[in-house]
Design a protein around this motif. Structure first.
Motif, PDB file in Angstrom:
ATOM      1  N   HIS A   1       0.937  -1.017  -0.093  1.00  0.00           N
ATOM      2  CA  HIS A   1       0.027   0.085  -0.206  1.00  0.00           C
ATOM      3  C   HIS A   1       0.658   1.188   0.179  1.00  0.00           C
ATOM      4  CE1 HIS A   1      -3.683   2.583   0.899  1.00  0.00           C
ATOM      5  NE2 HIS A   1      -2.847   3.114   1.710  1.00  0.00           N
ATOM      6  N   LEU A   2       1.951   1.372   0.679  1.00  0.00           N
ATOM      7  CA  LEU A   2       2.690   2.327   0.706  1.00  0.00           C
ATOM      8  C   LEU A   2       3.463   2.841  -0.519  1.00  0.00           C
ATOM      9  CD1 LEU A   2       4.391   1.854   4.492  1.00  0.00           C
ATOM     10  CD2 LEU A   2       2.734   3.681   3.855  1.00  0.00           C
ATOM     11  N   ARG A   3       3.547   1.709  -1.311  1.00  0.00           N
ATOM     12  CA  ARG A   3       4.050   1.870  -2.661  1.00  0.00           C
ATOM     13  C   ARG A   3       3.051   2.156  -3.747  1.00  0.00           C
ATOM     14  NH1 ARG A   3       7.922  -3.502  -3.554  1.00  0.00           N
ATOM     15  NH2 ARG A   3       7.663  -2.892  -5.646  1.00  0.00           N
ATOM     16  N   GLY A   4       1.783   2.352  -3.129  1.00  0.00           N
ATOM     17  CA  GLY A   4       1.005   2.677  -4.253  1.00  0.00           C
ATOM     18  C   GLY A   4       0.036   1.757  -4.771  1.00  0.00           C
ATOM     19  N   ILE A   5       0.355   0.439  -4.339  1.00  0.00           N
ATOM     20  CA  ILE A   5      -0.448  -0.712  -5.055  1.00  0.00           C
ATOM     21  C   ILE A   5      -1.827  -0.981  -4.341  1.00  0.00           C
ATOM     22  CG2 ILE A   5      -0.154  -3.235  -5.276  1.00  0.00           C
ATOM     23  CD1 ILE A   5       3.204  -2.307  -5.300  1.00  0.00           C
ATOM     24  N   ARG A   6      -2.873  -1.187  -5.098  1.00  0.00           N
ATOM     25  CA  ARG A   6      -4.079  -1.523  -4.808  1.00  0.00           C
ATOM     26  C   ARG A   6      -4.036  -3.029  -3.969  1.00  0.00           C
ATOM     27  NH1 ARG A   6      -3.297   3.323  -7.230  1.00  0.00           N
ATOM     28  NH2 ARG A   6      -5.220   4.698  -6.966  1.00  0.00           N
ATOM     29  N   THR A   7      -4.465  -3.117  -2.770  1.00  0.00           N
ATOM     30  CA  THR A   7      -4.291  -4.588  -2.260  1.00  0.00           C
ATOM     31  C   THR A   7      -5.730  -4.833  -1.539  1.00  0.00           C
ATOM     32  OG1 THR A   7      -3.722  -3.318  -0.148  1.00  0.00           O
ATOM     33  CG2 THR A   7      -2.005  -4.319  -1.473  1.00  0.00           C
ATOM     34  N   PHE A   8      -5.975  -6.079  -1.225  1.00  0.00           N
ATOM     35  CA  PHE A   8      -6.993  -6.433  -0.183  1.00  0.00           C
ATOM     36  C   PHE A   8      -6.761  -7.865   0.458  1.00  0.00           C
ATOM     37  CE2 PHE A   8     -11.161  -7.830   1.217  1.00  0.00           C
ATOM     38  CZ  PHE A   8     -11.621  -6.417   1.909  1.00  0.00           C
ATOM     39  N   VAL A   9      -6.883  -7.877   1.740  1.00  0.00           N
ATOM     40  CA  VAL A   9      -6.567  -9.100   2.392  1.00  0.00           C
ATOM     41  C   VAL A   9      -8.032  -9.916   2.792  1.00  0.00           C
ATOM     42  CG1 VAL A   9      -5.881 -10.015   4.775  1.00  0.00           C
ATOM     43  CG2 VAL A   9      -4.691  -8.351   3.898  1.00  0.00           C
ATOM     44  N   LEU A  10      -8.107 -10.923   2.242  1.00  0.00           N
ATOM     45  CA  LEU A  10      -9.185 -11.758   2.447  1.00  0.00           C
ATOM     46  C   LEU A  10      -8.746 -12.909   3.501  1.00  0.00           C
ATOM     47  CD1 LEU A  10     -10.409 -12.857  -1.077  1.00  0.00           C
ATOM     48  CD2 LEU A  10     -11.759 -11.680   0.763  1.00  0.00           C
ATOM     49  N   ASP A  11      -9.391 -13.134   4.628  1.00  0.00           N
ATOM     50  CA  ASP A  11      -9.069 -14.089   5.615  1.00  0.00           C
ATOM     51  C   ASP A  11     -10.256 -14.499   6.399  1.00  0.00           C
ATOM     52  OD1 ASP A  11      -9.622 -12.300   7.536  1.00  0.00           O
ATOM     53  OD2 ASP A  11      -7.613 -11.797   8.199  1.00  0.00           O
ATOM     54  N   GLY A  12     -10.142 -15.385   7.366  1.00  0.00           N
ATOM     55  CA  GLY A  12     -11.262 -15.905   7.915  1.00  0.00           C
ATOM     56  C   GLY A  12     -12.074 -14.786   8.563  1.00  0.00           C
ATOM     57  N   ASP A  13     -11.474 -13.964   9.310  1.00  0.00           N
ATOM     58  CA  ASP A  13     -12.043 -12.755   9.793  1.00  0.00           C
ATOM     59  C   ASP A  13     -13.128 -12.206   8.944  1.00  0.00           C
ATOM     60  OD1 ASP A  13     -10.849 -12.948  12.178  1.00  0.00           O
ATOM     61  OD2 ASP A  13      -9.423 -11.296  11.927  1.00  0.00           O
ATOM     62  N   ASN A  14     -12.859 -11.984   7.487  1.00  0.00           N
ATOM     63  CA  ASN A  14     -13.879 -11.161   6.778  1.00  0.00           C
ATOM     64  C   ASN A  14     -14.729 -12.162   6.142  1.00  0.00           C
ATOM     65  OD1 ASN A  14     -11.916 -11.648   4.889  1.00  0.00           O
ATOM     66  ND2 ASN A  14     -11.289  -9.275   4.834  1.00  0.00           N
ATOM     67  N   VAL A  15     -14.462 -13.474   6.197  1.00  0.00           N
ATOM     68  CA  VAL A  15     -15.119 -14.259   5.297  1.00  0.00           C
ATOM     69  C   VAL A  15     -16.142 -15.219   6.195  1.00  0.00           C
ATOM     70  CG1 VAL A  15     -14.790 -16.150   3.774  1.00  0.00           C
ATOM     71  CG2 VAL A  15     -13.459 -14.216   3.394  1.00  0.00           C
ATOM     72  N   ARG A  16     -15.704 -15.809   7.440  1.00  0.00           N
ATOM     73  CA  ARG A  16     -16.206 -16.847   8.040  1.00  0.00           C
ATOM     74  C   ARG A  16     -17.518 -15.957   8.692  1.00  0.00           C
ATOM     75  NH1 ARG A  16     -16.423 -22.162   8.040  1.00  0.00           N
ATOM     76  NH2 ARG A  16     -14.328 -23.108   7.348  1.00  0.00           N
ATOM     77  N   HIS A  17     -17.334 -14.695   9.056  1.00  0.00           N
ATOM     78  CA  HIS A  17     -18.712 -13.943   9.496  1.00  0.00           C
ATOM     79  C   HIS A  17     -19.646 -13.505   8.500  1.00  0.00           C
ATOM     80  CE1 HIS A  17     -16.890 -13.945  13.512  1.00  0.00           C
ATOM     81  NE2 HIS A  17     -15.725 -13.583  12.947  1.00  0.00           N
ATOM     82  N   GLY A  18     -19.042 -13.594   7.304  1.00  0.00           N
ATOM     83  CA  GLY A  18     -20.112 -13.095   6.159  1.00  0.00           C
ATOM     84  C   GLY A  18     -20.288 -14.146   5.132  1.00  0.00           C
ATOM     85  N   LEU A  19     -19.597 -14.009   3.920  1.00  0.00           N
ATOM     86  CA  LEU A  19     -19.797 -14.935   2.954  1.00  0.00           C
ATOM     87  C   LEU A  19     -19.963 -16.413   3.313  1.00  0.00           C
ATOM     88  CD1 LEU A  19     -19.883 -15.193  -0.102  1.00  0.00           C
ATOM     89  CD2 LEU A  19     -17.347 -15.522  -0.135  1.00  0.00           C
ATOM     90  N   CYS A  20     -19.332 -16.770   4.246  1.00  0.00           N
ATOM     91  CA  CYS A  20     -19.367 -18.235   4.602  1.00  0.00           C
ATOM     92  C   CYS A  20     -19.727 -18.470   6.003  1.00  0.00           C
ATOM     93  CB  CYS A  20     -17.839 -18.691   4.343  1.00  0.00           C
ATOM     94  SG  CYS A  20     -17.221 -18.880   2.695  1.00  0.00           S
ATOM     95  N   SER A  21     -20.736 -17.563   6.393  1.00  0.00           N
ATOM     96  CA  SER A  21     -21.191 -17.817   7.840  1.00  0.00           C
ATOM     97  C   SER A  21     -22.159 -18.958   8.003  1.00  0.00           C
ATOM     98  CB  SER A  21     -22.060 -16.798   8.192  1.00  0.00           C
ATOM     99  OG  SER A  21     -23.045 -16.233   7.207  1.00  0.00           O
ATOM    100  N   ASP A  22     -22.739 -19.380   6.698  1.00  0.00           N
ATOM    101  CA  ASP A  22     -23.266 -20.816   6.665  1.00  0.00           C
ATOM    102  C   ASP A  22     -22.422 -22.191   6.728  1.00  0.00           C
ATOM    103  OD1 ASP A  22     -22.596 -19.935   4.190  1.00  0.00           O
ATOM    104  OD2 ASP A  22     -23.981 -21.413   3.222  1.00  0.00           O
TER     105      ASP A  22
END
Lengths: 206, 206
Positions: B55-76
């Protein structure tokens, strides 16, 4: 030798890049723009048109629609009511993640049930979700029948087809209504972008 | 009044913004970086550290991990073998969409089964997927036990816990192995970024 367990409070653990950091890098806010309406009402065409216009302005965009979701993320789902709801639930979660990644997400789904659309709206903060109702009569959509699916539904070859043997619940609280039966497409695109401009999404000096 | 049906071949239908268009806007290529390893091996910490540095180098990034997936997309989903496979399948599809949106996707999942990891690899083109094995012995991860889950698994309070009563299949074709038991974290982050730099992802003059 440094162990991760010793680094619990180190800079890297705290160096979480936030949605706001990404918005600052991009120079614009992110949001979800949700196009709903009957099959053939122009949702995907409008979403792609809006995307093209925004991209030319240097805005990060992504279109989520049946084409890139039904073949992948939701390839295990059918078209009965329960599957439609699960389809929209997953799409909503993905749209939210993409919004957090900094993109203006343009989602184009029939999404016939008001409850499902409101579920997505409630996933995010007020001001992050713009519902755009692509309004066209069933008669008009059926006359267009770009994919030939209305004919198949009328012949009973497709079941649970929205507008034929499955209901479409007209939005009551849409941020914008685009009358695709009576507006030309350039006009509709301009109105959709006007909605986002008016919301200050692309103000550089916010 | 222009009808959408009359506009099938109009500019808006053809104005599809591609992944390459987005990469050009961003000034760098997109890809999926997949961190796999035991719980406690440092996957999320590394993913977030790499994200911060990029990010500090101006690169577009995103972290996918259990925290943002298990509570949402895969909560079932649960944690039995079938659910784990479906979890990784959905995450793979989302990672692919995010890659198409132009982001460097940093995915941090135990993803214990080689077959599941290879399924994600096969979703995209060669060169789009970088598997990074975060290597740490079970003894070390269990000693760290940041979340206290190994203790619970040993007491039988959690079932199907990777490394205890569910297998972890060591990667055989990872693009990079980070020995988080013996490297310090700054070193691991630098090596991960070196992998992407060497692949030319961030070359401005490609």
């Amino acid at each position: 030798m440094t162990r991760i367990s010793e680094l619990k409070n180190c800079i890297w653990q705290q160096a979480l890049i936030s949605r706001q950091d990404r918005e600052e890098l991009n120079g614009h806010r992110s949001c979800i723009v949700w196009f709903t309406g009957l099959s053939g009402a122009g949702k995907s065409t409008l979403a792609r048109g809006v995307e093209a216009a925004l991209h030319l302005r240097g805005i990060r965009t992504f279109v989520l629609d049946g084409d890139n979701v039904r073949h992948g993320l939701c390839s295990d789902l059918g078209f009965d009511d329960k599957s439609r709801t699960e389809n929209i639930r997953r799409v909503g979660e993905v749209a939210k993640l993409m919004m957090e990644s900094g993109a203006v997400v343009l989602a184009a789904f029939i999404s016939p049930f008001a409850g499902d659309r409101n579920l997505v709206r409630d996933l995010v903060e007020p001001g992050d979700f713009f519902e755009i109702y692509c309004k066209a009569s069933l008669a008009e959509c059926e006359a267009r029948d770009v994919k030939g699916l209305y004919k198949k539904a009328r012949r009973g070859e497709i079941k649970n087809y929205t507008g034929i043997d499955s209901p479409y619940e007209i939005p009551e609280n849409a941020e914008l209504i685009l009358d695709t039966e009576n507006e030309n497409i350039e006009e509709s695109i301009a109105r959709a972008i006007g909605l986002l401009d008016d919301a200050g999404l692309f103000d550089r000096d916010r």
